[in-house]
Design a protein around this motif. Structure first.
Motif, PDB file in Angstrom:
ATOM      1  N   TYR A  18       0.826  -1.219   0.000  1.00  0.00           N
ATOM      2  CA  TYR A  18       0.000   0.000   0.000  1.00  0.00           C
ATOM      3  C   TYR A  18       0.859   1.268   0.000  1.00  0.00           C
ATOM      4  O   TYR A  18       0.379   2.329  -0.389  1.00  0.00           O
ATOM      5  N   GLY A  54     -10.639  -6.355   6.483  1.00  0.00           N
ATOM      6  CA  GLY A  54      -9.559  -6.371   5.487  1.00  0.00           C
ATOM      7  C   GLY A  54      -9.957  -5.561   4.260  1.00  0.00           C
ATOM      8  O   GLY A  54      -9.873  -6.030   3.127  1.00  0.00           O
ATOM      9  N   CYS A  55     -10.348  -4.299   4.504  1.00  0.00           N
ATOM     10  CA  CYS A  55     -10.923  -3.467   3.433  1.00  0.00           C
ATOM     11  C   CYS A  55      -9.919  -3.100   2.352  1.00  0.00           C
ATOM     12  O   CYS A  55     -10.272  -2.889   1.199  1.00  0.00           O
ATOM     13  N   SER A  58      -9.832  -0.827  -1.455  1.00  0.00           N
ATOM     14  CA  SER A  58     -10.914  -1.154  -2.365  1.00  0.00           C
ATOM     15  C   SER A  58     -12.006  -0.073  -2.367  1.00  0.00           C
ATOM     16  O   SER A  58     -12.214   0.615  -1.359  1.00  0.00           O
ATOM     17  N   ASP A  76      -8.633  -2.847   8.809  1.00  0.00           N
ATOM     18  CA  ASP A  76      -7.522  -3.511   8.098  1.00  0.00           C
ATOM     19  C   ASP A  76      -6.319  -3.523   9.029  1.00  0.00           C
ATOM     20  O   ASP A  76      -6.161  -2.634   9.873  1.00  0.00           O
ATOM     21  N   VAL A 102      -8.228  -8.631  12.343  1.00  0.00           N
ATOM     22  CA  VAL A 102      -9.503  -9.361  12.373  1.00  0.00           C
ATOM     23  C   VAL A 102      -9.456 -10.528  13.369  1.00  0.00           C
ATOM     24  O   VAL A 102     -10.483 -11.035  13.792  1.00  0.00           O
ATOM     25  N   LYS A 119     -14.015  -9.800   1.690  1.00  0.00           N
ATOM     26  CA  LYS A 119     -13.692 -10.087   0.287  1.00  0.00           C
ATOM     27  C   LYS A 119     -12.172 -10.224   0.201  1.00  0.00           C
ATOM     28  O   LYS A 119     -11.458  -9.244   0.131  1.00  0.00           O
ATOM     29  N   GLY A 120     -11.725 -11.446   0.290  1.00  0.00           N
ATOM     30  CA  GLY A 120     -10.298 -11.707   0.066  1.00  0.00           C
ATOM     31  C   GLY A 120      -9.425 -11.782   1.307  1.00  0.00           C
ATOM     32  O   GLY A 120      -8.239 -12.094   1.185  1.00  0.00           O
ATOM     33  N   SER A 124      -6.352 -14.387   2.124  1.00  0.00           N
ATOM     34  CA  SER A 124      -4.972 -13.943   2.395  1.00  0.00           C
ATOM     35  C   SER A 124      -4.418 -14.670   3.598  1.00  0.00           C
ATOM     36  O   SER A 124      -3.270 -15.135   3.586  1.00  0.00           O
TER      37      SER A 124
HETATM   38  C1  LIG Z   1      -6.606  -9.579  -0.802  1.00  0.00           C
HETATM   39  S1  LIG Z   1      -6.658  -8.053   0.040  1.00  0.00           S
HETATM   40  C2  LIG Z   1      -8.394  -7.664  -0.130  1.00  0.00           C
HETATM   41  C3  LIG Z   1      -8.647  -6.180  -0.006  1.00  0.00           C
HETATM   42  C4  LIG Z   1     -10.099  -5.763  -0.245  1.00  0.00           C
HETATM   43  N1  LIG Z   1     -11.007  -6.422   0.685  1.00  0.00           N
HETATM   44  C5  LIG Z   1     -10.543  -6.056  -1.662  1.00  0.00           C
HETATM   45  O1  LIG Z   1     -11.481  -6.829  -1.847  1.00  0.00           O
HETATM   46  O2  LIG Z   1      -9.984  -5.486  -2.599  1.00  0.00           O
HETATM   47  C6  LIG Z   1      -6.570  -8.608   1.740  1.00  0.00           C
HETATM   48  C7  LIG Z   1      -6.610  -7.492   2.769  1.00  0.00           C
HETATM   49  O3  LIG Z   1      -6.660  -8.079   4.069  1.00  0.00           O
HETATM   50  C8  LIG Z   1      -5.841  -7.328   4.943  1.00  0.00           C
HETATM   51  N2  LIG Z   1      -5.459  -8.226   6.043  1.00  0.00           N
HETATM   52  C9  LIG Z   1      -4.612  -9.291   6.010  1.00  0.00           C
HETATM   53  N3  LIG Z   1      -4.543  -9.881   7.210  1.00  0.00           N
HETATM   54  C10 LIG Z   1      -5.378  -9.186   8.029  1.00  0.00           C
HETATM   55  C11 LIG Z   1      -5.735  -9.301   9.408  1.00  0.00           C
HETATM   56  N4  LIG Z   1      -5.228 -10.268  10.188  1.00  0.00           N
HETATM   57  N5  LIG Z   1      -6.614  -8.410   9.922  1.00  0.00           N
HETATM   58  C12 LIG Z   1      -7.138  -7.421   9.148  1.00  0.00           C
HETATM   59  N6  LIG Z   1      -6.830  -7.256   7.842  1.00  0.00           N
HETATM   60  C13 LIG Z   1      -5.963  -8.124   7.294  1.00  0.00           C
HETATM   61  C14 LIG Z   1      -4.683  -6.865   4.077  1.00  0.00           C
HETATM   62  O4  LIG Z   1      -4.017  -5.750   4.619  1.00  0.00           O
HETATM   63  C15 LIG Z   1      -5.413  -6.570   2.760  1.00  0.00           C
HETATM   64  O5  LIG Z   1      -5.833  -5.231   2.711  1.00  0.00           O
END
Ligand SMILES: C[S@@+](CC[C@H](N)C(=O)[O-])C[C@H]1O[C@@H](n2cnc3c(N)ncnc32)[C@H](O)[C@@H]1O
Length: 215
Positions: A18, A54-55, A58, A76, A102, A119-120, A124
């Protein structure tokens, strides 16, 4: 991207990413294509309070607000993206951005939200080290501690990236729900084997499974 997908489970990876990519970028699907399902499962007229986990950077939550949702809280683990999104949406009172893991959402009171959208992020976490443990922590936290009412969890499988190229299967447009039976065969019956689609899981809390009610 030139990085092993194992790094997707690591906060440093997202901070680095980012810092160099301002976005907006939506993984897998943008809001307009998922809006029919979001509207179906999270009706706007009940004025739901929604948590997006995990926004990232987006435009999904912004799309929800333009579509009439009034209270969307975004978390996030990356401080870099949260600072950028706070600045970007400082004049949108419907959108809040909080740096939070999260796997530990103890800052929120029980029953704070009507629905959770992912979403995603589970994807991850599943790519990273100690994935089973971390995914279990996430799901326990989302499921047991915080949310009394309806819970919607959308997770799109990382290995099913939507692409027309080289695919034997046509892209499917699905705006009606496909219920999954116990062995998952209804999805296969509708889509065929190994279809080129994203998977969306909608989970609703079954209050009868609460431990105190079982006894
Ligand atoms: C694949 S990206 C998806 C981003 C967004 N939701 C989208 O759909 O475009 C995964 C996101 O999860 C966040 N993330 C990863 N591990 C996390 C955690 N333990 N708690 C919160 N966010 C997390 C990352 O920083 C990243 O922004």
């Amino acid at each position: 991207m030139g990085t092993s997908t194992q790094a997707y489970g690591e906060p440093w990876y997202w901070d680095n990413r980012y810092s160099s990519e301002s976005g907006p970028f939506d993984w897998y699907q943008k809001y307009p294509s998922l809006a029919p399902l979001i509207n179906l499962y999270i009706p706007r007229h009940v004025h739901p309070r929604i948590l997006v986990v995990g926004c990232g950077n987006s435009a999904f939550s912004e799309g929800m607000v333009s579509d009439g949702y009034e209270d969307v809280v975004n978390i996030d683990i990356s401080s870099v993206v949260i600072e950028a999104m706070k600045k970007k949406h400082s004049n949108h009172p419907q959108l809040k951005y909080i740096e939070m893991d999260v796997r530990d959402m103890s800052e929120f009171q029980s029953g704070s939200f009507d629905a959770v959208i992912d979403k995603g992020t589970l994807d991850s976490i599943l790519c990273g080290n100690d994935s089973r443990n971390n995914a279990t922590k996430m799901l326990k936290e989302v499921w047991s501690n915080e949310f009394e009412k309806l819970l919607v969890l959308l997770s799109l499988m990382a290995d099913k990236l939507l692409s027309d190229e080289g695919s034997e299967h046509p892209i499917q447009e699905l705006t009606n729900p496909v219920p999954i039976d116990d062995n998952g065969s209804s999805v296969e019956a509708v889509l065929g084997k190994n279809p080129d689609v994203h998977y969306i899981y909608v989970c609703t809390k079954d209050e009868s499974l609460k431990p105190e009610q079982k006894a």
